[in-house]
Design an enzyme around this catalytic site. Structure first.
Site, short mmCIF file in Angstrom:
data_model
loop_
_atom_site.label_atom_id
_atom_site.label_comp_id
_atom_site.label_asym_id
_atom_site.label_seq_id
_atom_site.Cartn_x
_atom_site.Cartn_y
_atom_site.Cartn_z
N TYR A 104 16.24 -16.57 17.76
CA TYR A 104 16.13 -17.81 18.54
C TYR A 104 16.01 -17.47 20.03
O TYR A 104 15.30 -18.15 20.78
CB TYR A 104 17.36 -18.70 18.29
N ASP A 252 46.95 -5.72 12.83
CA ASP A 252 46.47 -6.63 13.87
C ASP A 252 47.61 -7.12 14.77
O ASP A 252 47.56 -7.00 15.99
CB ASP A 252 45.76 -7.85 13.27
#
Ligand code: XMP
Length: 543
Positions: A104, A252
């Site tokens: 795009y 994490d």
């Protein structure tokens, strides 16, 4: 939720403006809502060049704050002719900063600079063949330097470029369309295909050519730079406030806690909650490791009764996640209040979470119309209003990047290689209603799966290995008696980032040991099945 998530993402990206020091000369990726936008940023970071994603609507001043060596315009689901088509400020193309438009991004450049984009007679999706040919140019394109003239590429587009903008030349074609174009004098380059996905042959080299031959970027980015920049940004954000961190002992949240502790020291208190849905013995063992080995300041809260009370009678997976998310916040708020009344000498304004990029993309649709897949509690399962601002220092990163940062922070190997575990824990692996006896059964079966995977030397080679308890009874026979017991499904998958996954072809002997041990050692289980589904179309977790 969606709107606030979008706002938060924008804010987060803006914060990075302060985080990325100009001398790093990174690359800004302007996001048109593409599925691969963060992957582009990650591929750039893999080349040791800093990269941050900004919304395409960012102002020129916001972009300039980064002093970028280059700008990438991402892909996106729209057509440039849609009334709602996302746009950048066209001045981006006149800054003199090298530009790479992808998919795009290429169409938007063409449309904005006076070329013509139109609907293709047939949609190009998947593999295609690129012929590199620089029409009307004396020299080969810098973008294609050192790569063969024929490449397998990966496409996903419905519109294509019909007429080039003035000053541009086509540098490659597929059978169907112009596949790349450039105006080397203005340093504007564009490709219709996705250089960032592995299916594009030599995609990394094309990106490297853009970074190092066009942008003249320097590979200065590293885990150490990330740690330093992030620590500075957190300090700036929190001012003199205090924070709590929802710590689970997974890689994490532990990396997030250690990073934030570097920035805030004793003003950070970590809270490790026993929801009752952790793995076998995990609460005690993890607490010890976090406190004794990592020297983190951790409060362990055993809240299993209240979590189980919240889940009574609930069978819908999304409802489970929402209730667990709500209860987590309630526990954090209570603990924050206690701290406020006790050892904290300032306002507790922040909640630290170890949210990663794949959690974000699957939970919220920030810009595009893509559907929410699951609300991971780190992100989507949180209530709309929470009494804290979030600090999510890993929100732009993928798991392997976090593991690398963890290594740079000196975390023990045991944490770095730990398999991911969902925030709602065993609640999404125990199908149907959660009861204490069934939780204990699942914990026992799960411990056997992990033990046997470790014993076979496979633990560090697979992404996740775990047991799922199914609310399905089947007939069995033990000794001379008929049994009517529960079923355990074993799930072992390999993956790079949890966005796609494949089931692991385990050796027969390993499967046999797992199955025999579960039916012999776990009371009430009479059948073991192995899950042979990939993601997509399945997901890794069963709920
Ligand atoms: P799925 O099941 O969506 O899982 O393919 C992808 C990865 O995310 C983990 N997961 C979660 N993590 N909260 C989390 O923090 C959740 O609700 C959740 N659901 C799935 C899963 O373990 C896998 O690694």
């Amino acid at each position: 939720m969606m709107e606030s998530a979008a706002k938060q993402a924008t804010e987060q990206a803006r914060e990075q403006g302060g985080r990325m020091k100009a001398e790093l000369g990174g690359v800004v990726v302007l996001d048109f809502g593409g599925q691969y936008t963060q992957l582009i940023a990650r591929r750039i970071r893999e080349q040791q060049v800093f990269s941050a994603v900004l919304p395409c609507t960012s102002s020129i001043e916001e972009i300039r704050k980064f002093a970028p060596a280059g700008i990438v315009l991402s892909g996106g689901p729209s057509s440039v002719y849609d009334p709602q088509a996302p746009k950048c400020d066209p001045k981006v193309l006149a800054l003199g900063i090298p530009i790479l438009g992808i998919c795009y991004g290429m169409q938007w450049i063409t449309h904005t600079l006076g070329g013509k984009v139109e609907k293709a007679a047939r949609r190009e999706y998947g593999r295609a063949h690129l012929k590199v040919e620089c029409q009307g140019q004396a020299q080969k394109s810098a973008l294609f330097s050192g790569v063969p003239e024929s490449l397998r590429i990966w496409n996903s587009h419905g519109d294509h470029v019909r007429t080039l903008p003035p000053g541009f030349c086509a540098t490659g074609h597929t059978d169907n369309a112009i596949a790349s174009l450039e105006d080397a004098a203005r340093k504007i380059y564009a490709v219709q295909f996705h250089v960032e996905v592995n299916h594009t042959e030599r995609g990394t080299e094309l990106l490297r050519n853009f970074l190092f031959r066009v942008c003249m970027a320097e590979p200065k980015w590293s885990g150490a730079a990330f740690i330093e920049e992030t620590t500075d940004a957190i300090r700036e954000k929190v001012g003199n406030k205090w924070a709590i961190c929802g710590l689970s002992g997974g890689v994490d949240s532990t990396v997030a806690a250690v990073l934030v502790q570097r920035a805030m020291g004793a003003r950070l208190t970590n809270i490790f909650v026993n929801t009752g849905m952790l793995r076998k013995n995990e609460f005690e063992q993890t607490l010890e490791m976090l406190r004794d080995r990592l020297k983190l300041h951790v409060i362990g809260v055993d809240a299993s009764d209240r979590f189980l009370a919240q889940l009574k009678g609930v069978t819908d997976p999304e409802e489970k996640r929402k209730r667990i998310g709500r209860e987590f916040i309630a526990v954090f708020a209570e603990e924050a209040q206690k701290l406020q009344a006790g050892e904290a000498h300032g306002e507790i304004g922040f909640l630290v979470q170890g949210t990663l990029y794949p959690d974000v993309i699957e939970s919220v649709s920030v810009k595009g119309p893509s559907a929410t897949i699951k609300t991971h509690h780190n992100v989507g399962g949180l209530p709309e209003k929470i009494p804290f601002a979030l600090i999510e220092p890993l929100r732009d990163l993928f798991k392997d990047e976090v593991r690398r940062i963890g290594k740079d922070l000196g975390l023990p190997q045991e944490i770095l290689v730990k398999h991911p575990f969902p925030g709602p824990g065993l609640a999404v692996r125990l199908l149907g209603e959660i009861t204490r006896p069934h939780l204990a059964t699942l914990q026992d079966a799960d411990a056997i799966v992990v033990e046997e995977i470790r014993r076979a030397g496979l633990y560090e080679r697979v992404w996740q290995a775990f047991a799922v308890l199914l609310p399905v009874r089947s007939v069995g026979v033990m000794g001379d008696g008929r049994t009517y017991g529960l079923t355990v499904a074993v799930r072992v998958v390999e993956s790079d980032d949890a966005m796609t996954a494949d089931w692991v072809r385990l050796p027969g002997e390993v499967l046999e040991r797992i199955s025999t041990r579960i039916v012999n050692e776990v009371a009430g289980v009479t059948r073991v099945v192995y899950d042979i589904s990939s993601k997509p179309p399945s997901t890794i977790e069963w709920e």
